[in-house]
Write a protein that holds these residues in place. Structure first.
Motif, PDB file in Angstrom:
ATOM      1  N   ASP A 175       0.796  -1.221   0.000  1.00 37.66           N
ATOM      2  CA  ASP A 175       0.000   0.000   0.000  1.00 37.66           C
ATOM      3  C   ASP A 175       0.835   1.279   0.000  1.00 37.66           C
ATOM      4  O   ASP A 175       0.534   2.205  -0.740  1.00 37.66           O
ATOM      5  N   ASP A 176       1.861   1.359   0.813  1.00 32.55           N
ATOM      6  CA  ASP A 176       2.683   2.569   0.906  1.00 32.55           C
ATOM      7  C   ASP A 176       4.087   2.356   0.349  1.00 32.55           C
ATOM      8  O   ASP A 176       4.992   3.138   0.650  1.00 32.55           O
ATOM      9  N   ALA A 177       4.278   1.320  -0.427  1.00 27.32           N
ATOM     10  CA  ALA A 177       5.614   0.985  -0.931  1.00 27.32           C
ATOM     11  C   ALA A 177       6.088   1.988  -1.980  1.00 27.32           C
ATOM     12  O   ALA A 177       5.280   2.554  -2.718  1.00 27.32           O
ATOM     13  N   ARG A 178       7.382   2.178  -2.019  1.00 30.04           N
ATOM     14  CA  ARG A 178       8.002   3.033  -3.033  1.00 30.04           C
ATOM     15  C   ARG A 178       8.851   2.166  -3.951  1.00 30.04           C
ATOM     16  O   ARG A 178       9.455   1.192  -3.521  1.00 30.04           O
ATOM     17  N   LEU A 179       8.878   2.540  -5.212  1.00 30.14           N
ATOM     18  CA  LEU A 179       9.727   1.855  -6.182  1.00 30.14           C
ATOM     19  C   LEU A 179      11.161   2.321  -5.975  1.00 30.14           C
ATOM     20  O   LEU A 179      11.431   3.528  -5.918  1.00 30.14           O
ATOM     21  N   VAL A 180      12.084   1.376  -5.842  1.00 23.30           N
ATOM     22  CA  VAL A 180      13.494   1.680  -5.613  1.00 23.30           C
ATOM     23  C   VAL A 180      14.264   1.708  -6.929  1.00 23.30           C
ATOM     24  O   VAL A 180      15.089   2.583  -7.167  1.00 23.30           O
ATOM     25  N   ASP A 181      14.014   0.725  -7.780  1.00 22.69           N
ATOM     26  CA  ASP A 181      14.762   0.598  -9.035  1.00 22.69           C
ATOM     27  C   ASP A 181      13.953  -0.255  -9.997  1.00 22.69           C
ATOM     28  O   ASP A 181      13.036  -0.967  -9.590  1.00 22.69           O
ATOM     29  N   TRP A 182      14.312  -0.204 -11.268  1.00 20.80           N
ATOM     30  CA  TRP A 182      13.674  -1.036 -12.280  1.00 20.80           C
ATOM     31  C   TRP A 182      14.670  -1.337 -13.393  1.00 20.80           C
ATOM     32  O   TRP A 182      15.655  -0.632 -13.585  1.00 20.80           O
ATOM     33  N   GLY A 183      14.371  -2.405 -14.111  1.00 19.87           N
ATOM     34  CA  GLY A 183      15.149  -2.794 -15.283  1.00 19.87           C
ATOM     35  C   GLY A 183      14.351  -3.816 -16.065  1.00 19.87           C
ATOM     36  O   GLY A 183      13.297  -4.287 -15.619  1.00 19.87           O
ATOM     37  N   TYR A 184      14.841  -4.160 -17.223  1.00 18.34           N
ATOM     38  CA  TYR A 184      14.195  -5.193 -18.020  1.00 18.34           C
ATOM     39  C   TYR A 184      14.746  -6.538 -17.577  1.00 18.34           C
ATOM     40  O   TYR A 184      15.927  -6.665 -17.278  1.00 18.34           O
ATOM     41  N   ALA A 185      13.880  -7.550 -17.495  1.00 13.18           N
ATOM     42  CA  ALA A 185      14.288  -8.856 -16.978  1.00 13.18           C
ATOM     43  C   ALA A 185      13.612  -9.961 -17.780  1.00 13.18           C
ATOM     44  O   ALA A 185      12.567  -9.758 -18.393  1.00 13.18           O
ATOM     45  N   HIS A 186      14.212 -11.130 -17.736  1.00 20.80           N
ATOM     46  CA  HIS A 186      13.649 -12.331 -18.345  1.00 20.80           C
ATOM     47  C   HIS A 186      12.642 -12.935 -17.371  1.00 20.80           C
ATOM     48  O   HIS A 186      12.839 -12.876 -16.151  1.00 20.80           O
ATOM     49  N   VAL A 187      11.565 -13.522 -17.871  1.00 18.18           N
ATOM     50  CA  VAL A 187      10.559 -14.112 -16.976  1.00 18.18           C
ATOM     51  C   VAL A 187      11.149 -15.184 -16.070  1.00 18.18           C
ATOM     52  O   VAL A 187      10.630 -15.412 -14.969  1.00 18.18           O
TER      53      VAL A 187
END
Length: 160
Positions: free
Chosen positions: A76-88
């Protein structure tokens, strides 16, 4: 074609049944859990600077550390720290049960750029193309990348 509903937990083999908001509990080195989130599946329209396939998706790491597998209430109150493209395969490689559910929570924008070299540099928020980056953005923002199968687990283990 209508997709059948997803039953949780499940471990995807392709992006066909992935949807933004699906999450999984990423086991950390200390035995606790971080949370991975599906931000979307790149397409030529949403990610023109990235290759697309039936196996790549946009993965995010939320700034959540808990002692048990995650539930939607934990996000509910989470923040996104990082992202990238990934394989399933990275989902199954970093947890035991696969995707644990679906949240409709929205997350803060983490901005990155497509590259530093010549030509039009794209500005991306959470894996989606927003616009051409300004000169300052192209110079200072992180460049997005493709994460290895266990990369999200390494990131989750570094969270305080």
């Amino acid at each position: 074609m209508t997709r059948s509903p997803v039953g949780y937990p499940f471990t995807p083999k392709s992006t066909a049944r992935l949807a933004a908001g699906q999450f999984w509990s990423v086991r950390r080195d200390d035995g606790r859990f971080g949370v991975g989130i599906v931000l979307g599946v790149p397409t030529p329209d949403t990610a023109p600077h990235h290759a697309t396939s039936t196996r790549l998706f946009t993965a995010g790491l939320l700034g959540v550390v808990i002692d048990r597998p995650a539930t939607t209430a934990d996000l509910d109150d989470a923040r996104l720290v990082d992202w990238g493209y990934a394989h399933v395969k990275s989902i199954g490689a970093t947890c035991t049960d696969g995707l644990g559910g679906l949240t409709d929570s929205t997350f803060n924008d983490v901005l990155k750029v497509s590259h530093r070299g010549g030509g039009a540099v794209g500005l991306y928020g959470n894996g989606t193309y927003r616009r051409d980056a300004t000169t300052d953005e192209a110079r200072t923002l992180d460049v997005f990348g493709t994460w290895g199968l266990n990369f999200i687990q390494r990131l989750a283990s570094q969270l305080p």
